[in-house]
Design a protein around this motif. Structure first.
Motif, PDB file in Angstrom:
ATOM      1  N   UNK A  47       1.003  -1.198  -0.035  1.00 62.71           N
ATOM      2  CA  UNK A  47      -0.085  -0.115   0.038  1.00 62.71           C
ATOM      3  C   UNK A  47       0.791   1.501  -0.105  1.00 62.71           C
ATOM      4  N   UNK A  48       0.156   2.354  -0.639  1.00 60.12           N
ATOM      5  CA  UNK A  48       0.897   3.538  -0.272  1.00 60.12           C
ATOM      6  C   UNK A  48      -0.069   4.973   0.284  1.00 60.12           C
ATOM      7  N   UNK A  49       0.290   5.794   0.840  1.00 60.87           N
ATOM      8  CA  UNK A  49      -0.699   6.606   1.450  1.00 60.87           C
ATOM      9  C   UNK A  49      -1.196   7.514   0.151  1.00 60.87           C
ATOM     10  N   UNK A  50      -2.728   7.727   0.228  1.00 57.86           N
ATOM     11  CA  UNK A  50      -3.265   8.763  -0.692  1.00 57.86           C
ATOM     12  C   UNK A  50      -3.183  10.258  -0.349  1.00 57.86           C
ATOM     13  N   UNK A  51      -1.881  10.799  -0.692  1.00 63.76           N
ATOM     14  CA  UNK A  51      -1.830  12.071  -0.370  1.00 63.76           C
ATOM     15  C   UNK A  51      -2.088  12.313   1.151  1.00 63.76           C
ATOM     16  N   UNK A  52      -2.649  13.611   1.568  1.00 64.26           N
ATOM     17  CA  UNK A  52      -2.787  13.818   3.044  1.00 64.26           C
ATOM     18  C   UNK A  52      -3.825  13.317   3.617  1.00 64.26           C
ATOM     19  N   UNK A  53      -4.727  12.467   2.919  1.00 67.36           N
ATOM     20  CA  UNK A  53      -5.854  12.007   3.469  1.00 67.36           C
ATOM     21  C   UNK A  53      -5.473  11.002   4.637  1.00 67.36           C
ATOM     22  N   UNK A  54      -4.138  10.347   4.685  1.00 71.00           N
ATOM     23  CA  UNK A  54      -3.793   9.247   5.642  1.00 71.00           C
ATOM     24  C   UNK A  54      -4.248   8.003   5.220  1.00 71.00           C
TER      25      UNK A  54
END
Length: 413
Positions: A47-54
């Motif tokens: 997985x990777x983080x979606x921007x600043x959504x967390x």
């Protein structure tokens, strides 16, 4: 993408290639995937983080496809570790999604659902979100996109849309209601860089799905827009990465072997050309996930294997992959900004015409391709008199318009 639901099977050349190239053993995966009601929770992909959504998304996202096999594909994708799923009103896929969630309600909390609609004005999203929820049979949407921003708006209108006070108010209302968690837009428009810059400045959009290629010119407006979004914490999802002879279109000669010969890292890592492409995309840390419309077991298995074995590529390796794929004859330019038409001295939408041909020949979406073609004005379809060699020289994807455009007329007119 359009609203027709015609179902077309995968290209036989592509299917044969994927079957031969699959890395993981088939028997155990297939039998497990077909156990549709099994309560097991298979391991998710990286997985990777979606921007600043967390929020963390799986690096591979199952794209929407049409036809009676879609429910099985959803379950197969889940069994292969995918937890991010793409849908839209226009795809006609939400009903199948809803059926899956009704039959396996435990799945809902494990997955991230993206869906889309086409509002002309922000206020229309209030009703549209309710409709999407009803069709999906879920209480909330993880990420709601304005679908194909720029397709139904001028560039100026699209920029005003994402920066408008009304858009911000509607987004806030929908989030506070719990109906959606995040909001954004998708776009493959030639001016999407301007829309993305506007989104980064306005601070309303949480995520963007964009047509993308991993060897994007560093000084291009699109790359600068991606940078601006990345710095402001706007999540980015890649779509419509690359299509060409090596990825399904019937070809002369063994193009796949030629790509592997040109890119030694593919043989070293035991990667197919398409797996190499995904590794090149994920090498760009700004991209959270790659949305791919996988249509059969082999495609799912191959792409999931690519995600699990991901290692960043070096710049020289990405350049080798770029050169090999451009030489193989792409049919879609993921960096299209209209420069091909300007160089050719024509008002015809050369980039759109070849994109619709790609839908027809390689994505299997024949009805969509014809619908989208029919929506173009006569001027946008008429490439007669265009300097096609000048268009090819200007095109970042080096598209052979002289070969492709007659096919557009033959297949789509």
């Amino acid at each position: 993408m359009a609203s027709s639901h015609e179902s077309i099977g995968p290209d036989p050349d592509r299917r044969a290639f994927l079957k031969a190239a699959a890395v993981a053993p088939a028997a155990g995966l297939v039998s497990g995937a077909l156990a549709q009601d099994a309560p097991a929770k298979p391991e998710a992909l990286p997985r990777r983080k979606l921007g600043k959504t967390g929020v963390e998304l799986t690096m591979l996202e199952q794209g929407g496809i049409r036809g009676p096999t879609y429910e099985r594909i959803l379950r197969l994708a889940f069994a292969n570790g995918i937890r991010t799923f793409d849908s839209a009103k226009a795809y006609g896929t939400e009903g199948t999604f809803g059926k899956w969630l009704e039959q396996s309600p435990e799945v809902r909390k494990q997955i991230f659902i993206v869906t889309k609609d086409t509002p002309r004005e922000p206020g229309e999203m209030l009703k549209q979100v309710d409709e999407r929820l009803a069709t999906l049979k879920t209480d909330y949407i993880d990420l709601f996109f304005v679908h194909g921003l720029g397709d139904k708006h001028s560039t100026d209108e699209a920029v005003r849309f994402v920066k408008s006070k009304e858009f911000g108010e509607v987004a806030d209302k929908l989030k506070k209601s719990g109906k959606i968690k995040f909001i954004g837009f998708s776009s493959h428009h030639q001016d999407r860089a301007a829309m993305m810059q506007a989104a980064a400045e306005a601070g309303i959009v949480d995520a963007i799905m964009l047509q993308y290629r991993p060897w994007i010119d560093k000084d291009s407006p699109l790359n600068k827009a991606i940078d601006a979004c990345w710095k402001k914490g706007v999540g980015l999802i890649s779509m419509k990465q690359v299509a060409g002879n090596h990825l399904g279109d019937k070809s002369a000669g063994n193009i796949l072997d030629d790509v592997v010969k040109r890119v030694p890292v593919l043989k070293e890592r035991k990667l197919t050309p398409y797996q190499g492409l995904l590794h090149a995309i994920w090498t760009d840390e700004r991209i959270t996930s790659a949305c791919v419309s996988m249509r059969n077991t082999d495609q799912l298995r191959e792409n999931a294997d690519a995600a699990r074995r991901f290692e960043p590529l070096k710049e020289a390796q990405i350049e080798q992959l770029r050169d090999a794929m451009l030489a193989a004859g792409p049919t879609l330019c993921a960096d299209c900004d209209g420069r091909c038409s300007r160089a050719a001295g024509t008002p015809a939408a050369l980039g759109d015409l070849t994109r619709f041909l790609t839908y027809y020949q390689q994505h299997g979406d024949r009805a969509i391709a014809r619908d989208e073609y029919a929506k173009l004005s006569g001027e946008a379809r008429d490439w007669s008199g265009a300097d096609l060699e000048a268009a090819r020289a200007a095109c970042p994807g080096n598209l052979d318009f002289a070969r492709l455009l007659p096919e557009v007329d033959r297949r789509l007119a």
